[in-house]
Design a protein around this motif. Sequence first.
Motif, PDB file in Angstrom:
ATOM      1  N   PRO B 244      15.016 -28.242 -39.753  1.00  0.00           N
ATOM      2  CA  PRO B 244      13.564 -28.433 -39.915  1.00  0.00           C
ATOM      3  C   PRO B 244      13.218 -29.783 -40.545  1.00  0.00           C
ATOM      4  CG  PRO B 244      14.354 -26.575 -41.239  1.00  0.00           C
ATOM      5  CD  PRO B 244      15.489 -27.011 -40.384  1.00  0.00           C
ATOM      6  N   VAL B 245      14.102 -30.276 -41.429  1.00  0.00           N
ATOM      7  CA  VAL B 245      13.873 -31.596 -42.038  1.00  0.00           C
ATOM      8  C   VAL B 245      13.941 -32.680 -40.957  1.00  0.00           C
ATOM      9  CG1 VAL B 245      14.787 -33.297 -43.659  1.00  0.00           C
ATOM     10  CG2 VAL B 245      14.674 -30.876 -44.315  1.00  0.00           C
ATOM     11  N   SER B 248      10.879 -32.545 -38.908  1.00  0.00           N
ATOM     12  CA  SER B 248       9.746 -33.142 -39.612  1.00  0.00           C
ATOM     13  C   SER B 248       9.824 -34.668 -39.580  1.00  0.00           C
ATOM     14  CB  SER B 248       9.710 -32.644 -41.054  1.00  0.00           C
ATOM     15  OG  SER B 248       8.702 -33.294 -41.793  1.00  0.00           O
ATOM     16  N   MET B 249      11.014 -35.214 -39.848  1.00  0.00           N
ATOM     17  CA  MET B 249      11.160 -36.668 -39.907  1.00  0.00           C
ATOM     18  C   MET B 249      11.007 -37.311 -38.531  1.00  0.00           C
ATOM     19  SD  MET B 249      14.091 -37.653 -42.697  1.00  0.00           S
ATOM     20  CE  MET B 249      15.453 -37.074 -41.685  1.00  0.00           C
ATOM     21  N   SER B 250      11.637 -36.724 -37.523  1.00  0.00           N
ATOM     22  CA  SER B 250      11.713 -37.398 -36.221  1.00  0.00           C
ATOM     23  C   SER B 250      10.605 -36.987 -35.262  1.00  0.00           C
ATOM     24  CB  SER B 250      13.063 -37.113 -35.556  1.00  0.00           C
ATOM     25  OG  SER B 250      14.116 -37.611 -36.335  1.00  0.00           O
ATOM     26  N   ILE B 251      10.088 -35.786 -35.400  1.00  0.00           N
ATOM     27  CA  ILE B 251       9.074 -35.307 -34.453  1.00  0.00           C
ATOM     28  C   ILE B 251       7.714 -35.216 -35.126  1.00  0.00           C
ATOM     29  CG2 ILE B 251       8.490 -33.506 -32.777  1.00  0.00           C
ATOM     30  CD1 ILE B 251      11.464 -32.686 -32.742  1.00  0.00           C
ATOM     31  N   GLY B 252       7.698 -34.711 -36.353  1.00  0.00           N
ATOM     32  CA  GLY B 252       6.431 -34.652 -37.081  1.00  0.00           C
ATOM     33  C   GLY B 252       5.493 -33.552 -36.615  1.00  0.00           C
ATOM     34  N   ARG B 253       6.017 -32.626 -35.851  1.00  0.00           N
ATOM     35  CA  ARG B 253       5.221 -31.476 -35.414  1.00  0.00           C
ATOM     36  C   ARG B 253       6.123 -30.238 -35.457  1.00  0.00           C
ATOM     37  NH1 ARG B 253       0.903 -33.618 -31.726  1.00  0.00           N
ATOM     38  NH2 ARG B 253       1.687 -35.402 -30.576  1.00  0.00           N
TER      39      ARG B 253
END
Lengths: 334, 334
Positions: B244-245, B248-253
Amino acid sequence: MRMFLMLRLFLVSLFIVFGTVSAKAQTDPLPSWNDGVPKKAIIELVGRVTKEGGPDFVPVPERIATFDNDGTLWCEQPFYVQMAFAFDRVKVMAPQHPEWKTKQPFKALLQGDVKTAATAGEKGLLAVIAATHSGMTVSQFEQEVRDWIKVARHPRFKRPYNELIYQPMVEVLNYLRANGFKTFIVSGGGVDFMRPWAPASYGIPPEQIVGSSGVIEFRLGKNGKPELFKTPKVQFIDDGPGKPVGISMSIGRQPIIAFGNSDGDLQMLQYTTAGSGVRLGLYVHHDDAEREYAYDRKSQIGRLDKGLDAAAKNGWPLISMKSDWKVIFPFEVK
Amino acid sequence: MRMFLMLRLFLVSLFIVFGTVSAKAQTDPLPSWNDGVPKKAIIELVGRVTKEGGPDFVPVPERIATFDNDGTLWCEQPFYVQMAFAFDRVKVMAPQHPEWKTKQPFKALLQGDVKTAATAGEKGLLAVIAATHSGMTVSQFEQEVRDWIKVARHPRFKRPYNELIYQPMVEVLNYLRANGFKTFIVSGGGVDFMRPWAPASYGIPPEQIVGSSGVIEFRLGKNGKPELFKTPKVQFIDDGPGKPVGISMSIGRQPIIAFGNSDGDLQMLQYTTAGSGVRLGLYVHHDDAEREYAYDRKSQIGRLDKGLDAAAKNGWPLISMKSDWKVIFPFEVK
């Protein structure tokens, strides 16, 4: 008579399918740009890489364009917007941090004395970023940014910061996308700080925004609900030599074209233009004190010194805000 | 006569524009899947999020689907493919490393004794990964992977590893993309190891592959040419809570739908299904020793233990390879 109607319908339907392409070619794709070296270089590159069967043709999936954000897509003076956010957050968070009343640079910031705060140097500013960018979940933080950017105003232009994006660059983004390019932001700024507003401003989705980041921790919060918690530790600095690294990690392809405005973009431009085939690196040069700001070799923010030499040496076009851009901001467009 | 020809051309051109959509709806989008709970759940989710005006409609840009790779999109037994690559690299690199003749687990690997090498545990395997995945540029490494995957063969199936991808999952990827989803790999494996072959296998571009990574250094090499140099240090582990991290960092969705097969995917499924609106997490369950492998709670590779309990508790569909999949690999398709 019916036959003509049929013919007309047939031609109309053909036009629907193919017509938009040729219509587009006839209008100026970069109307806010004066004719000059940078505009010509951008249009020539697009023409070459999109020409099927040509020696410089690049298939659509490989058409990658990267853009620095601060000073390249929006105004970064008199201080980085993210610092303005952090300074405002210090005020909001102060009641929970009584120790800041005596601790620099927080004390100075709470007194509205940015000058003294700045003397704390990079270490002091990083402490402010760490304190204001951690201790909450990613989505809480993004909500704080969304709320802030609605009400915060630029000290000189008295407008929301996200209205101070550069109209000519928005046109470049649209022009490149219309020609099959995938556009990415590759910024030294925090990725969590950009994602709440940049997609609407630039038409770039969150997953195409690369930036600096802190270490995020996955936690199961109340009711076993998953949370992504922002810690004060640094995960990745996407600046200077970090930019090609960030591009490699997050995109995995060498850009065809890259735009920057400072020494922090130098390695991204080197990396981009070192690729085989036709490539282009461009620097936005802030030389318009009247309409925006004029700064380069000696600026603390967005310094362009080594990059200016590299541009001259490598033939990277310098985009003069003063002479290449008819307007700076979207609100100036009539 | 001419009028009929015109009419026909008109209808044909209309069909070109609109025909493909309705034709698609009538065929089975997942032909290698038997009717069952997982297939029904996938098709139902797609129907709900794509129904304009419906209560569960999701705009195209927010349709994010994430897939684990090892054991979810391709075969991970009897050992992770990346480990097979690393073991082969040890042999290739041995002449430059005389010290490996006496140093475990390298010594055992050079003698073809994987069992003894495995006793070195995670630390030993990480040393092998570090030694074989650093000391070259990113593009040199990617070339090594490209060269290797052409010649390496799976010990049981005697085929190139990239032919051992799961046909039913390739159909899910295509089906989701045809319905406006952006598909991402989110794998514990190395991002540099996946990018050379995964795009052609899955139709997922390099920039939509998220994985673990080592620290990369930007250098100016010979002739001032920029190089991205792979160091042995760890940058990010995209596994377990890291998934999930990484998302969050690479996709942001937050994904709408996520597929995994092991405990390393548990947090990704938790994170995905915790989102508001309709969401779906699914586990591929390896229960087909005859056509592939059967393993779950006690397997050293791809262990599915906590995940199996979580699936039961949360109602995440288990995809039985044995009963849900008509075929496993693309080469079985007639």
